[in-house]
Write a protein that holds these residues in place. Structure first.
Motif, mmCIF file in Angstrom:
data_model
loop_
_atom_site.group_PDB
_atom_site.id
_atom_site.type_symbol
_atom_site.label_atom_id
_atom_site.label_comp_id
_atom_site.label_asym_id
_atom_site.label_seq_id
_atom_site.Cartn_x
_atom_site.Cartn_y
_atom_site.Cartn_z
ATOM 1 N N SER A 1 -9.073 18.093 -26.665
ATOM 2 C CA SER A 1 -9.186 18.181 -25.204
ATOM 3 C C SER A 1 -8.203 19.201 -24.641
ATOM 4 O O SER A 1 -8.495 19.896 -23.667
ATOM 5 N N GLY A 2 -7.002 19.302 -25.240
ATOM 6 C CA GLY A 2 -6.046 20.315 -24.809
ATOM 7 C C GLY A 2 -6.577 21.713 -25.027
ATOM 8 O O GLY A 2 -6.387 22.606 -24.196
ATOM 9 N N PHE A 3 -7.268 21.919 -26.141
ATOM 10 C CA PHE A 3 -7.887 23.206 -26.448
ATOM 11 C C PHE A 3 -9.015 23.520 -25.465
ATOM 12 O O PHE A 3 -9.147 24.645 -24.985
ATOM 13 N N ASP A 4 -9.828 22.503 -25.133
ATOM 14 C CA ASP A 4 -11.010 22.709 -24.290
ATOM 15 C C ASP A 4 -10.684 22.747 -22.800
ATOM 16 O O ASP A 4 -11.165 23.616 -22.070
ATOM 17 N N CYS B 1 3.613 25.132 -33.191
ATOM 18 C CA CYS B 1 2.798 25.906 -32.240
ATOM 19 C C CYS B 1 3.696 26.673 -31.269
ATOM 20 O O CYS B 1 3.440 27.846 -30.953
ATOM 21 N N TRP B 2 4.736 25.992 -30.807
ATOM 22 C CA TRP B 2 5.656 26.583 -29.830
ATOM 23 C C TRP B 2 6.353 27.822 -30.408
ATOM 24 O O TRP B 2 6.440 28.866 -29.764
ATOM 25 N N LEU B 3 6.832 27.691 -31.651
ATOM 26 C CA LEU B 3 7.517 28.805 -32.294
ATOM 27 C C LEU B 3 6.559 29.950 -32.602
ATOM 28 O O LEU B 3 6.923 31.130 -32.491
ATOM 29 N N LYS B 4 5.331 29.624 -32.976
ATOM 30 C CA LYS B 4 4.356 30.653 -33.334
ATOM 31 C C LYS B 4 3.994 31.530 -32.146
ATOM 32 O O LYS B 4 3.895 32.757 -32.278
ATOM 33 N N ILE B 5 3.828 30.909 -30.978
ATOM 34 C CA ILE B 5 3.435 31.696 -29.816
ATOM 35 C C ILE B 5 4.638 32.300 -29.099
ATOM 36 O O ILE B 5 4.502 33.272 -28.347
ATOM 37 N N VAL C 1 1.397 13.549 -23.716
ATOM 38 C CA VAL C 1 0.980 14.795 -23.062
ATOM 39 C C VAL C 1 1.664 15.984 -23.721
ATOM 40 O O VAL C 1 1.055 17.040 -23.923
ATOM 41 N N PHE C 2 2.923 15.817 -24.100
ATOM 42 C CA PHE C 2 3.691 16.927 -24.650
ATOM 43 C C PHE C 2 3.528 17.089 -26.155
ATOM 44 O O PHE C 2 3.683 18.202 -26.677
ATOM 45 N N ILE C 3 3.224 16.006 -26.865
ATOM 46 C CA ILE C 3 3.142 16.120 -28.327
ATOM 47 C C ILE C 3 1.721 15.961 -28.876
ATOM 48 O O ILE C 3 1.493 16.221 -30.060
ATOM 49 N N PHE C 4 0.776 15.542 -28.046
ATOM 50 C CA PHE C 4 -0.617 15.420 -28.479
ATOM 51 C C PHE C 4 -1.546 16.392 -27.746
ATOM 52 O O PHE C 4 -2.402 17.017 -28.359
ATOM 53 N N VAL C 5 -1.395 16.505 -26.427
ATOM 54 C CA VAL C 5 -2.285 17.358 -25.630
ATOM 55 C C VAL C 5 -1.805 18.805 -25.617
ATOM 56 O O VAL C 5 -2.589 19.735 -25.834
ATOM 57 N N LEU C 6 -0.524 19.008 -25.368
ATOM 58 C CA LEU C 6 0.018 20.370 -25.289
ATOM 59 C C LEU C 6 -0.229 21.203 -26.542
ATOM 60 O O LEU C 6 -0.529 22.401 -26.428
ATOM 61 N N PRO C 7 -0.141 20.634 -27.763
ATOM 62 C CA PRO C 7 -0.446 21.452 -28.948
ATOM 63 C C PRO C 7 -1.851 22.050 -28.910
ATOM 64 O O PRO C 7 -2.055 23.183 -29.368
ATOM 65 N N GLY C 8 -2.811 21.323 -28.351
ATOM 66 C CA GLY C 8 -4.159 21.868 -28.232
ATOM 67 C C GLY C 8 -4.202 23.050 -27.289
ATOM 68 O O GLY C 8 -4.906 24.055 -27.545
ATOM 69 N N LEU C 9 -3.460 22.975 -26.187
ATOM 70 C CA LEU C 9 -3.382 24.091 -25.245
ATOM 71 C C LEU C 9 -2.669 25.286 -25.879
ATOM 72 O O LEU C 9 -3.086 26.444 -25.694
ATOM 73 N N LEU C 10 -1.615 25.018 -26.623
ATOM 74 C CA LEU C 10 -0.920 26.091 -27.341
ATOM 75 C C LEU C 10 -1.848 26.734 -28.377
ATOM 76 O O LEU C 10 -1.817 27.955 -28.573
ATOM 77 N N ALA C 11 -2.680 25.907 -29.023
ATOM 78 C CA ALA C 11 -3.643 26.438 -29.998
ATOM 79 C C ALA C 11 -4.631 27.368 -29.315
ATOM 80 O O ALA C 11 -5.021 28.409 -29.878
ATOM 81 N N TYR C 12 -5.066 27.025 -28.097
ATOM 82 C CA TYR C 12 -5.967 27.899 -27.336
ATOM 83 C C TYR C 12 -5.318 29.262 -27.110
ATOM 84 O O TYR C 12 -5.949 30.313 -27.300
ATOM 85 N N ILE D 1 -9.850 21.419 -34.556
ATOM 86 C CA ILE D 1 -8.722 22.292 -34.207
ATOM 87 C C ILE D 1 -7.398 21.750 -34.737
ATOM 88 O O ILE D 1 -6.525 22.520 -35.156
ATOM 89 N N TYR D 2 -7.227 20.436 -34.757
ATOM 90 C CA TYR D 2 -5.960 19.870 -35.222
ATOM 91 C C TYR D 2 -5.754 20.159 -36.701
ATOM 92 O O TYR D 2 -4.641 20.461 -37.138
ATOM 93 N N THR D 3 -6.822 20.076 -37.469
ATOM 94 C CA THR D 3 -6.735 20.361 -38.895
ATOM 95 C C THR D 3 -6.318 21.801 -39.136
ATOM 96 O O THR D 3 -5.481 22.091 -40.002
ATOM 97 N N LEU D 4 -6.903 22.729 -38.368
ATOM 98 C CA LEU D 4 -6.539 24.143 -38.525
ATOM 99 C C LEU D 4 -5.077 24.379 -38.172
ATOM 100 O O LEU D 4 -4.391 25.173 -38.821
ATOM 101 N N MET D 5 -4.594 23.707 -37.148
ATOM 102 C CA MET D 5 -3.185 23.844 -36.770
ATOM 103 C C MET D 5 -2.279 23.395 -37.914
ATOM 104 O O MET D 5 -1.250 24.024 -38.191
ATOM 105 N N ILE D 6 -2.647 22.316 -38.582
ATOM 106 C CA ILE D 6 -1.838 21.802 -39.690
ATOM 107 C C ILE D 6 -1.825 22.790 -40.852
ATOM 108 O O ILE D 6 -0.772 23.148 -41.377
ATOM 109 N N THR D 7 -2.998 23.239 -41.257
ATOM 110 C CA THR D 7 -3.108 24.065 -42.459
ATOM 111 C C THR D 7 -2.613 25.492 -42.257
ATOM 112 O O THR D 7 -2.133 26.125 -43.206
#
Length: 550
Positions: free
Chosen positions: A72-75, A203-207, A289-300, A329-335
């Motif tokens: 949902s964070g990604f979408d 995710c935070w460090l990557k972006i 919100v910060f550890i489950f939803v925000l990673p999806g937004l960072l992935a976007y 999307i979560y799986t891709l973030m992990i791998t």
């Protein structure tokens, strides 16, 4: 696919949790009290506030949240974080008004409470609905989310992988009862939160932090992804008024009237432990919100910058349009973002969410079947027989949940599918509990008819919306559906309570609050542990957060 080291870490974690669950739930319970049903189903009512809070949080948070909130964070950005932060307000209701009431009434299950407050018919209906919702909402959806991740990571068929995990979880849950559930859930909550913080940090460090993400959102005209409260007509179908009107209907049922959740409160050592533990969970609900939803937004943002490869998620919809299957999307973030070893820890966190959700729901189902169904027809049954029936019913429920996976997998969004079902189940139950606890004139006949007719209407509305997706019902946001159904149930029960006036028994006469101040008469613990102070602090915290992310 993940490395051998990561697989070994996952296996070690699973073996460790099962061992702890079996030891603490079975050996220690038998050493203390043998086959006592109160100890098996309610942990001997000895749970202290830290474990009450951690267990509540763990039972609520599962693979569904890690996988679907990232999706949902990604979408849609932070929007679905409303389900996490609004929960704090219903947890305050649970702590201030419902928890002390349930403990005061001395009930073992919520259907038991409905019988004492209303009648047997209400108890039977809530038992059926509670078992139904535990199988679908708490187990099947969790298995689906976990299966998607495990299949992507290990290349193992989804049904095989979740079946193995489910059986292992069932072993210590069925053997050990609530004591095993609470102890393992407390451990799993810590692992799950640490894992979620880990992926957020990656995710935070990557972006490169907040500013680069804001730059991406600005370039793509997606700044609304940061908004929690959307305007009327928003394409998400969840404007601000739908959140404030619809969520309380879902939240009161989920947090205050659902056996799977409230059972942790029923097992609390005393009223203060129940209240403070519940409020502790309310503060923990700030985190998702910060550890489950925000990673999806960072992935976007990472995808837009070309730092995350999602070509494996690309597909084509029924109309031939290019789409991204964001379920993975979560799986891709992990791998793609974590090194070897840390991947294993993240998968262990996912397994924590999956196993804690399953264990909590199975214990709830076994309690409901044993106390509210079997014991009704076998009043002289022994504690040992009750425990055995509970174990058998938990095993049957697990099989049914696995069988539902193909049907539930048809939802494009796991989280929306989950809440869509809740929106049609919750309204009559929320109505009957609220009026039962706060209004002395709510009658048994009115409650019974409201549960029956409200549930029937919910099924009809759900079916019409699915069979006729282009109709008005098909386009009605599920939050508003819940609100309208609740209004119907409220009108129905109030009206019928005057048509069929209440006839209180000696028992029901004391099973409602005679004033809004009555449950607040208990002074509570002194200092920072005072439930009134904690409630005020939690309200202030949530108000500030909603203002910042409005």
């Amino acid at each position: 696919m993940i490395s051998t080291i990561d697989i070994l870490i996952c296996m070690a974690y699973i073996v460790g949790i099962v061992t702890i669950g079996l030891w603490y739930g079975a050996w220690k319970r038998n050493k203390v009290s043998g086959a006592n049903s109160n100890d098996y189903f309610l942990a001997g009512k000895s749970i202290k506030w830290p474990m009450v809070g951690l267990s509540l949080f763990a039972t609520n948070i599962s693979c569904v949240h890690l996988v679907s909130l990232a999706q949902s964070g990604f979408d849609t950005g932070l929007l679905n974080g409303n389900f996490e932060w609004m929960a704090a307000f219903t947890l305050i209701l649970l702590a201030l008004f419902f928890a002390p009431f349930y403990l005061k009434s001395g009930v073992s299950t919520l259907p038991d409470f409905l019988e004492k407050r209303y009648n047997r018919a209400c108890r039977d209906w809530l038992t059926i609905i509670s078992v139904f919702s535990a199988v679908i909402i708490h187990i099947a959806f969790s298995l689906l989310a976990g299966g998607i991740v495990l299949e992507t990571l290990f290349g193992i068929n989804m049904y095989i992988s979740v079946s193995v995990i489910a059986v292992l979880t069932a072993v210590y849950t069925i053997v050990g009862g609530l004591r095993a559930v609470v102890v393992t859930e407390s451990i799993q909550t810590i692992v799950l939160v640490c894992g979620a913080i880990l992926i957020t940090g990656a995710c935070w460090l990557k972006i490169g932090g907040w500013a680069p993400m804001m730059e991406v959102l600005t370039q793509h005209h997606q700044l609304n992804k940061l908004s929690m409260l959307r305007p009327a007509g928003d394409s998400s179908g969840m404007p601000w008024y739908a959140v404030f009107l619809g969520y309380p209907v879902l939240g009161v049922w989920y947090w205050c009237a659902d056996q799977t959740i409230v059972q942790r409160v029923l097992g609390a050592k005393d009223e203060n432990h129940a209240r403070v533990g519940t409020l502790f969970c309310g503060f923990l609900k700030v985190l998702p919100v910060f550890i489950f939803v925000l990673p999806g937004l960072l992935a976007y943002a990472l995808v837009q910058k070309g730092l995350l490869d999602i070509h494996t998620l690309n597909g084509v919809d029924a109309q031939g349009k290019h789409v991204v299957n964001s379920k993975g999307i979560y799986t891709l973030m992990i791998t793609q973002l974590l090194p070897t070893g840390l991947v294993g820890l993240l998968v262990a966190a996912l397994l924590s969410g999956l196993m804690s959700q399953i264990s909590g729901a199975l214990n709830s189902i076994s309690t409901l079947i044993s106390f509210d169904m079997y014991k009704r027809f076998a009043a002289s049954t022994t504690d040992r027989q009750l425990v055995r029936v509970g174990r058998i019913s938990a095993g049957v429920a697990l099989v049914l949940s696995i069988g539902l996976l193909p049907l539930l997998n048809r939802y494009e969004s796991i989280f929306n599918g989950l809440n869509d079902i809740i929106a049609h189940i919750a309204p009559p139950i929320t109505c009957v509990f609220l009026l039962g606890v706060f209004w002395g004139k709510a009658s048994a006949t009115a409650a019974k008819l409201t549960l029956w007719l409200g549930s029937l209407l919910g099924v009809v509305v759900f079916a019409l919306g699915k069979f006729y997706p282009d109709s008005a019902l098909g386009h009605l946001p599920f939050m508003m559906t819940a609100f309208y159904l609740f209004c119907f149930c409220l009108f129905l029960q109030v009206s019928l309570s005057y048509v069929y006036p209440v006839k209180h028994t000696a028992q029901s006469q004391v099973l409602y609050w005679h004033s809004a101040w009555e449950p607040l008469e208990n002074k509570g613990w002194p200092g920072i542990g005072n439930y009134k102070l904690l409630s005020a602090l939690l309200v202030l915290t949530m108000a500030v957060l909603f203002w910042i992310f409005r």
